[in-house]
Design a protein around this motif. Structure first.
Motif, short mmCIF file in Angstrom:
data_model
loop_
_atom_site.label_atom_id
_atom_site.label_comp_id
_atom_site.label_asym_id
_atom_site.label_seq_id
_atom_site.Cartn_x
_atom_site.Cartn_y
_atom_site.Cartn_z
N THR A 62 0.82 -1.22 0.00
CA THR A 62 0.00 0.00 0.00
C THR A 62 0.85 1.27 0.00
OG1 THR A 62 -0.16 -0.14 2.43
CG2 THR A 62 -1.95 -1.11 1.14
N SER A 63 2.10 1.17 0.46
CA SER A 63 2.99 2.33 0.48
C SER A 63 3.96 2.33 -0.69
CB SER A 63 3.77 2.37 1.80
OG SER A 63 2.91 2.52 2.90
N LEU A 64 3.70 1.52 -1.70
CA LEU A 64 4.67 1.35 -2.78
C LEU A 64 5.00 2.65 -3.49
CD1 LEU A 64 6.39 -0.60 -4.50
CD2 LEU A 64 4.41 -0.81 -6.03
N THR A 65 3.99 3.45 -3.82
CA THR A 65 4.25 4.69 -4.57
C THR A 65 5.15 5.62 -3.76
OG1 THR A 65 2.12 4.50 -5.71
CG2 THR A 65 3.16 6.67 -5.67
N GLU A 66 4.87 5.75 -2.47
CA GLU A 66 5.72 6.57 -1.60
C GLU A 66 7.12 5.97 -1.50
OE1 GLU A 66 5.85 8.15 3.06
OE2 GLU A 66 4.24 6.80 2.38
N ALA A 74 17.15 7.97 -3.46
CA ALA A 74 18.36 7.35 -2.92
C ALA A 74 19.22 6.69 -4.00
CB ALA A 74 17.98 6.32 -1.86
N GLY A 75 18.77 6.69 -5.24
CA GLY A 75 19.54 6.07 -6.31
C GLY A 75 19.39 4.56 -6.38
N ILE A 76 18.36 4.04 -5.75
CA ILE A 76 18.13 2.59 -5.74
C ILE A 76 17.58 2.13 -7.09
CG2 ILE A 76 16.64 0.79 -4.75
CD1 ILE A 76 16.90 2.44 -2.07
N ASN A 77 18.20 1.11 -7.67
CA ASN A 77 17.73 0.58 -8.96
C ASN A 77 17.22 -0.85 -8.86
OD1 ASN A 77 20.06 -1.00 -8.78
ND2 ASN A 77 21.09 -0.08 -10.54
N THR A 78 17.31 -1.45 -7.66
CA THR A 78 16.95 -2.86 -7.50
C THR A 78 16.37 -3.09 -6.11
OG1 THR A 78 18.87 -3.45 -8.87
CG2 THR A 78 17.83 -5.23 -7.63
N ILE A 79 15.36 -3.94 -6.03
CA ILE A 79 14.91 -4.44 -4.74
C ILE A 79 15.02 -5.96 -4.75
CG2 ILE A 79 13.38 -2.49 -4.25
CD1 ILE A 79 11.01 -4.37 -4.95
N LYS A 88 0.59 -8.14 -10.35
CA LYS A 88 1.21 -7.61 -11.57
C LYS A 88 1.33 -6.10 -11.52
CE LYS A 88 0.83 -7.51 -16.62
NZ LYS A 88 0.81 -6.04 -16.73
N GLU A 89 0.33 -5.43 -10.90
CA GLU A 89 0.37 -3.98 -10.86
C GLU A 89 1.56 -3.47 -10.05
OE1 GLU A 89 -2.68 -5.38 -7.73
OE2 GLU A 89 -2.09 -5.90 -9.79
N VAL A 90 2.00 -4.25 -9.09
CA VAL A 90 3.19 -3.87 -8.32
C VAL A 90 4.43 -3.96 -9.20
CG1 VAL A 90 4.67 -4.52 -6.38
CG2 VAL A 90 2.17 -4.51 -6.11
N LEU A 91 4.57 -5.06 -9.92
CA LEU A 91 5.69 -5.19 -10.84
C LEU A 91 5.65 -4.12 -11.92
CD1 LEU A 91 5.78 -9.08 -11.31
CD2 LEU A 91 7.37 -7.69 -9.97
N ASP A 92 4.46 -3.80 -12.41
CA ASP A 92 4.33 -2.76 -13.43
C ASP A 92 4.82 -1.41 -12.91
OD1 ASP A 92 3.24 -4.61 -15.16
OD2 ASP A 92 1.17 -3.96 -14.87
N GLU A 93 4.44 -1.08 -11.68
CA GLU A 93 4.84 0.22 -11.12
C GLU A 93 6.35 0.28 -10.90
OE1 GLU A 93 3.58 3.33 -7.55
OE2 GLU A 93 2.46 1.46 -7.82
N LEU A 94 6.92 -0.83 -10.46
CA LEU A 94 8.37 -0.88 -10.30
C LEU A 94 9.08 -0.74 -11.64
CD1 LEU A 94 8.45 -3.76 -7.69
CD2 LEU A 94 9.31 -1.44 -7.28
N ALA A 95 8.58 -1.44 -12.64
CA ALA A 95 9.19 -1.36 -13.97
C ALA A 95 9.10 0.06 -14.53
CB ALA A 95 8.52 -2.36 -14.91
N GLU A 96 7.97 0.70 -14.32
CA GLU A 96 7.79 2.07 -14.80
C GLU A 96 8.82 3.01 -14.17
OE1 GLU A 96 6.26 5.17 -17.04
OE2 GLU A 96 5.82 3.01 -17.20
#
Length: 337
Positions: A62-66, A74-79, A88-96
C-alpha cells in the motif's frame, strides 16, 4: 482513394506488428558481470519486505508509490524480495520507475511458488517476460540450516541446482542466483554449477571487502552482496557509540560497507542493503518497535555484534529518513558503475 489505400494498409500493418511485438529485456552474465540488454548492470539495491505496524508478517504494498519516490531519491535501482510478488500492478509500477527485482523462492512454502512442490516454475513462466525481473533467487541462507534437509546440506544443493536447471530450460533470459550465508565453500560450488550469480549475505562488521578477494580465488562467476549493513540500535555502548537507538552507528557502518562494495566493482556486482524499512513484526509486540531479535551467525553485525531485527531500515516504519538514508543516497548516486 484506391491508390492511397495501397500505401496506407501496408503501413498500418507494419505499425500494428511493431506495437504488438513484445519488447524483450534480456539479462545475461558475462565473465564477472551482469548484463541487462548487453549493458553492465551494478545492483544498487535494498532488501524490501514492507510489513505494516501491527501485522504479524503480512507484506503489503500500500505504500509502494511513496516507497518508490524515496528509492529513486536514494539512487536505488533494485529491490530484493524474499517471496514472489503476485500482484502484476506492483511489478508494473516498479518497472515504470526502472527498478528491477530479485525474486526469491523458498524451499517449502506450503506449495506457494516453492521449490519442493515445483510450483515456483509457474511463477517464472508467468512473469519471465516482465521488464521488472532481474534475477530468480533460490533460498536464503539455507547453508546455515542442514536440519531442514534431513541433516545433510547436500540435499539442499541438489534441490537448488535442479531448480536452477529447470529455470534455465523455461527462461533463458534471466540468470539464477541464491542468497548464500557468506562465502560458498567448495561443496556448495561443486554441487551447484547451475547457479549463475552468487548472492552472499555478508556480515563482517563494517568491512565486507575481504570476501571479494576470497571469491576471486574460488570462482570466476558474478557475485553481489545479497545482504549487508548495520542496524540503528546499540544493545551495549561500544566503540564510542552510546547504547540504545543510535542512527549514527548505522550510518557510519553503512558508509564503510558501501565504500568497500564499490571499491570492488571489478569483482562484485553491487549490493542489496538490508533493508529498506524497519520491521516491527520481528522481535516482539507487532504494535511497537522492540529491541532484540536473532539471526544466524550474527556476531559480525556492527558495532555491538547484536542484530536488533526491528531497526534495520534506511527509513523507519513511517518512512521518515534515518541518518543512513543520506549515506546510501550519496554512495548510490555517486557511483558511476
Amino acid at each position: 482513394m484506391k491508390l492511397k489505400n495501397i500505401f496506407i494498409y501496408p503501413l498500418l500493418a507494419v505499425l500494428l506488428i511493431c506495437c504488438n511485438t513484445k519488447e524483450e529485456h534480456v539479462v545475461k552474465v558475462s565473465e564477472r558481470q551482469i548484463l541487462v540488454n548487453n549493458t553492465p548492470y551494478v545492483i544498487k539495491g535494498v532488501c524490501y519486505h514492507p510489513v505494516p505496524k501491527g501485522s504479524p508478517n503480512n507484506r503489503s504494498f500500500t505504500s509502494l508509490t511513496e516507497d518508490i519516490l524515496l528509492m529513486k531519491e536514494a539512487g536505488i535501482n533494485t529491490i530484493r524480495v524474499y517471496a514472489p510478488i503476485e500482484e502484476k500492478e506492483v511489478l508494473d509500477e516498479l518497472a515504470e520507475a526502472n527498478i528491477r527485482v530479485v525474486i526469491g523462492f523458498g524451499y517449502d512454502q506450503n506449495g506457494y511458488y516453492d521449490i519442493v512442490s515445483g510450483s515456483f516454475i509457474n511463477y517464472v513462466n508467468k512473469y519471465k517476460h516482465h521488464k521488472a525481473i532481474l534475477l530468480w533467487e533460490l533460498g536464503n541462507e539455507y547453508n546455515y540450516h542442514p536440519e531442514w534437509f534431513e541433516g545433510d546440506i547436500k540435499n539442499w544443493y541438489k534441490a537448488m541446482n535442479d531448480a536452477a536447471a529447470l529455470i534455465h530450460k523455461n527462461d533463458p533470459n534471466h540468470p539464477v542466483t541464491t542468497a548464500h550465508g557468506d562465502l560458498p565453500d567448495s561443496l556448495a560450488l561443486k554441487l551447484s554449477p547451475n547457479i549463475d550469480v552468487w548472492g552472499m549475505n555478508v556480515y563482517r562488521w563494517d568491512k565486507p571487502g575481504t570476501i571479494y578477494k576470497e571469491w576471486e580465488v574460488v570462482s570466476s562467476k558474478p557475485m553481489y552482496l545479497s545482504e549487508a549493513g548495520g542496524d540503528s540500535y546499540m544493545t551495549i555502548a561500544k566503540d564510542g557509540y552510546k547504547a540504545g537507538e543510535n542512527q549514527k552507528a548505522q550510518a557510519d557502518a553503512n558508509e564503510n560497507i558501501l565504500k568497500e562494495v564499490f571499491a570492488n566493482s571489478h569483482i562484485g556486482s553491487g549490493v542489496t542493503l538490508f533493508s529498506f524499512t524497519d520491521g516491527w513484526w520481528k522481535a516482539g509486540n507487532n504494535d511497537k518497535q522492540d529491541p532484540g531479535g536473532w539471526a544466524p551467525n550474527s556476531s559480525g553485525v556492527p558495532y555491538d555484534g547484536s542484530p536488533n531485527e526491528e531497526y534495520w531500515g534506511i527509513v523507519d516504519i513511517d518512512r521518515n529518513k534515518k541518518q543512513t538514508f543520506d549515506i546510501v543516497k550519496k554512495a548510490f548516486n555517486n557511483s558511476t558503475k
